[in-house]
Write a protein that holds these residues in place. Structure first.
Motif, PDB file in Angstrom:
ATOM      1  N   PRO A  58      36.188  32.155  14.525  1.00 46.13           N
ATOM      2  CA  PRO A  58      35.593  31.495  15.686  1.00 46.13           C
ATOM      3  C   PRO A  58      35.239  30.047  15.354  1.00 46.13           C
ATOM      4  CG  PRO A  58      33.972  32.874  14.618  1.00 46.13           C
ATOM      5  CD  PRO A  58      35.285  33.111  13.913  1.00 46.13           C
ATOM      6  N   ARG A  59      35.140  29.262  16.379  1.00 51.45           N
ATOM      7  CA  ARG A  59      34.753  27.874  16.176  1.00 51.45           C
ATOM      8  C   ARG A  59      33.298  27.844  15.702  1.00 51.45           C
ATOM      9  NH1 ARG A  59      35.640  23.603  20.931  1.00 51.45           N
ATOM     10  NH2 ARG A  59      35.441  25.564  22.034  1.00 51.45           N
ATOM     11  N   ALA A  60      33.010  27.030  14.727  1.00 52.87           N
ATOM     12  CA  ALA A  60      31.649  26.954  14.183  1.00 52.87           C
ATOM     13  C   ALA A  60      30.700  26.433  15.255  1.00 52.87           C
ATOM     14  CB  ALA A  60      31.625  26.034  12.974  1.00 52.87           C
ATOM     15  N   PHE A  80      26.513  26.349  35.466  1.00 49.58           N
ATOM     16  CA  PHE A  80      26.564  27.779  35.167  1.00 49.58           C
ATOM     17  C   PHE A  80      27.824  28.134  34.392  1.00 49.58           C
ATOM     18  CE2 PHE A  80      28.173  31.996  36.321  1.00 49.58           C
ATOM     19  CZ  PHE A  80      27.199  32.762  35.695  1.00 49.58           C
ATOM     20  N   HIS A  81      28.958  27.547  34.771  1.00 51.88           N
ATOM     21  CA  HIS A  81      30.229  27.845  34.104  1.00 51.88           C
ATOM     22  C   HIS A  81      30.213  27.340  32.665  1.00 51.88           C
ATOM     23  CE1 HIS A  81      31.786  29.267  37.869  1.00 51.88           C
ATOM     24  NE2 HIS A  81      31.443  28.113  38.454  1.00 51.88           N
ATOM     25  N   VAL A  82      29.598  26.176  32.441  1.00 49.60           N
ATOM     26  CA  VAL A  82      29.465  25.657  31.081  1.00 49.60           C
ATOM     27  C   VAL A  82      28.632  26.619  30.250  1.00 49.60           C
ATOM     28  CG1 VAL A  82      28.521  23.779  29.680  1.00 49.60           C
ATOM     29  CG2 VAL A  82      29.728  23.262  31.811  1.00 49.60           C
ATOM     30  N   ARG A  87      28.014  30.911  26.187  1.00 51.60           N
ATOM     31  CA  ARG A  87      27.505  32.249  25.884  1.00 51.60           C
ATOM     32  C   ARG A  87      28.640  33.161  25.379  1.00 51.60           C
ATOM     33  NH1 ARG A  87      25.331  35.768  30.752  1.00 51.60           N
ATOM     34  NH2 ARG A  87      27.572  35.709  31.120  1.00 51.60           N
ATOM     35  N   ARG A  88      29.789  33.101  26.075  1.00 50.48           N
ATOM     36  CA  ARG A  88      30.934  33.929  25.659  1.00 50.48           C
ATOM     37  C   ARG A  88      31.370  33.570  24.239  1.00 50.48           C
ATOM     38  NH1 ARG A  88      36.068  32.755  25.387  1.00 50.48           N
ATOM     39  NH2 ARG A  88      35.819  30.867  26.629  1.00 50.48           N
ATOM     40  N   ARG A  89      31.434  32.274  23.934  1.00 48.51           N
ATOM     41  CA  ARG A  89      31.841  31.832  22.612  1.00 48.51           C
ATOM     42  C   ARG A  89      30.852  32.309  21.547  1.00 48.51           C
ATOM     43  NH1 ARG A  89      32.248  26.101  23.137  1.00 48.51           N
ATOM     44  NH2 ARG A  89      33.954  26.492  24.574  1.00 48.51           N
ATOM     45  N   GLU A  90      29.579  32.256  21.853  1.00 49.92           N
ATOM     46  CA  GLU A  90      28.561  32.708  20.890  1.00 49.92           C
ATOM     47  C   GLU A  90      28.652  34.221  20.666  1.00 49.92           C
ATOM     48  OE1 GLU A  90      25.501  32.629  18.151  1.00 49.92           O
ATOM     49  OE2 GLU A  90      26.804  31.041  18.902  1.00 49.92           O
ATOM     50  N   TYR A  91      28.876  34.976  21.739  1.00 52.04           N
ATOM     51  CA  TYR A  91      29.034  36.433  21.580  1.00 52.04           C
ATOM     52  C   TYR A  91      30.267  36.761  20.734  1.00 52.04           C
ATOM     53  CZ  TYR A  91      25.395  37.450  25.043  1.00 52.04           C
ATOM     54  OH  TYR A  91      24.214  37.558  25.709  1.00 52.04           O
ATOM     55  N   GLN A  92      31.353  36.029  20.953  1.00 53.22           N
ATOM     56  CA  GLN A  92      32.552  36.248  20.141  1.00 53.22           C
ATOM     57  C   GLN A  92      32.257  35.970  18.671  1.00 53.22           C
ATOM     58  OE1 GLN A  92      35.641  33.717  21.708  1.00 53.22           O
ATOM     59  NE2 GLN A  92      36.760  35.469  22.554  1.00 53.22           N
TER      60      GLN A  92
END
Length: 190
Positions: A58-60, A80-82, A87-92
């Motif tokens: 994942p991206r740091a 909201f989309h940002v 949030r999705r990236r952090e969960y991944q």
């Protein structure tokens, strides 16, 4: 037109590739066989071996967040989309780290189990080796005792032949008793 007819009637070049028939593989095994045949036509040519694909990382997380979202009113509809993408990236990233730690834990458990199995195998081997050595010593002592008894008998045979026959019979009975085992069950009885 004559020029066009001349082109088609040209003699083929020497050393030119022959047209290979198109073969369509009907199964995976046949496809593999065709690939192998193509590789073996020219064994000096190096075979292409693809490199192993890198594992996805994942991206740091950013060291400095410039656009900090507050809870103040008046946030635009695009915020909201940002937030959702962040949030999705952090969960991944968190899922990736959890899977990585689980994988390392399993590898460590496997290595521990292999080490434990080695120790147990060595322990069994040493016990069995001791048991074999003990049996060898017993057999060696019995053999020496038998040879000494035989030498004694040879010396005593001159003095008394009758006593040696009795000793031989007793020895045979002792050996028969040693060889016989007590039955662990009796057949025919209920």
């Amino acid at each position: 037109m004559a020029a066009h007819a001349e082109k088609n009637n040209k003699a083929p070049k020497v050393g030119a590739k022959e047209g290979q028939p198109l073969i369509i593989a009907k199964s995976a095994a046949e496809e593999q066989r065709l690939k192998l045949e193509r590789l073996m036509r020219n064994p000096e040519k190096p075979a292409p071996i693809p490199d192993r694909q890198k594992e996805w990382n994942p991206r740091a997380p950013p060291e400095f967040v410039r656009d900090v979202m507050g809870s103040s009113a008046g946030a635009g509809s695009g915020e909201f989309h940002v937030y959702r993408h962040l949030r999705r990236r952090e969960y991944q990233r968190q899922d990736f780290l959890d899977k990585l730690s689980e994988k390392q834990k399993k590898e460590q458990e496997y290595l521990d189990k292999v080490e434990q199995n080695k120790l147990e195998a060595e322990e069994r081997t040493t016990r069995r080796r001791r048991k074999r050595d003990k049996l060898k010593q017993k057999k060696l002592i019995a053999k020496k005792a038998k040879l000494e008894a035989k030498n004694k008998k040879d010396g005593d045979a001159e003095h008394s032949s009758a006593s040696s026959e009795e000793e031989e019979e007793e020895e045979e009975e002792r050996e028969a008793d040693d060889d016989a085992e007590a039955p662990s069950f009796i057949m025919g009885r209920k």
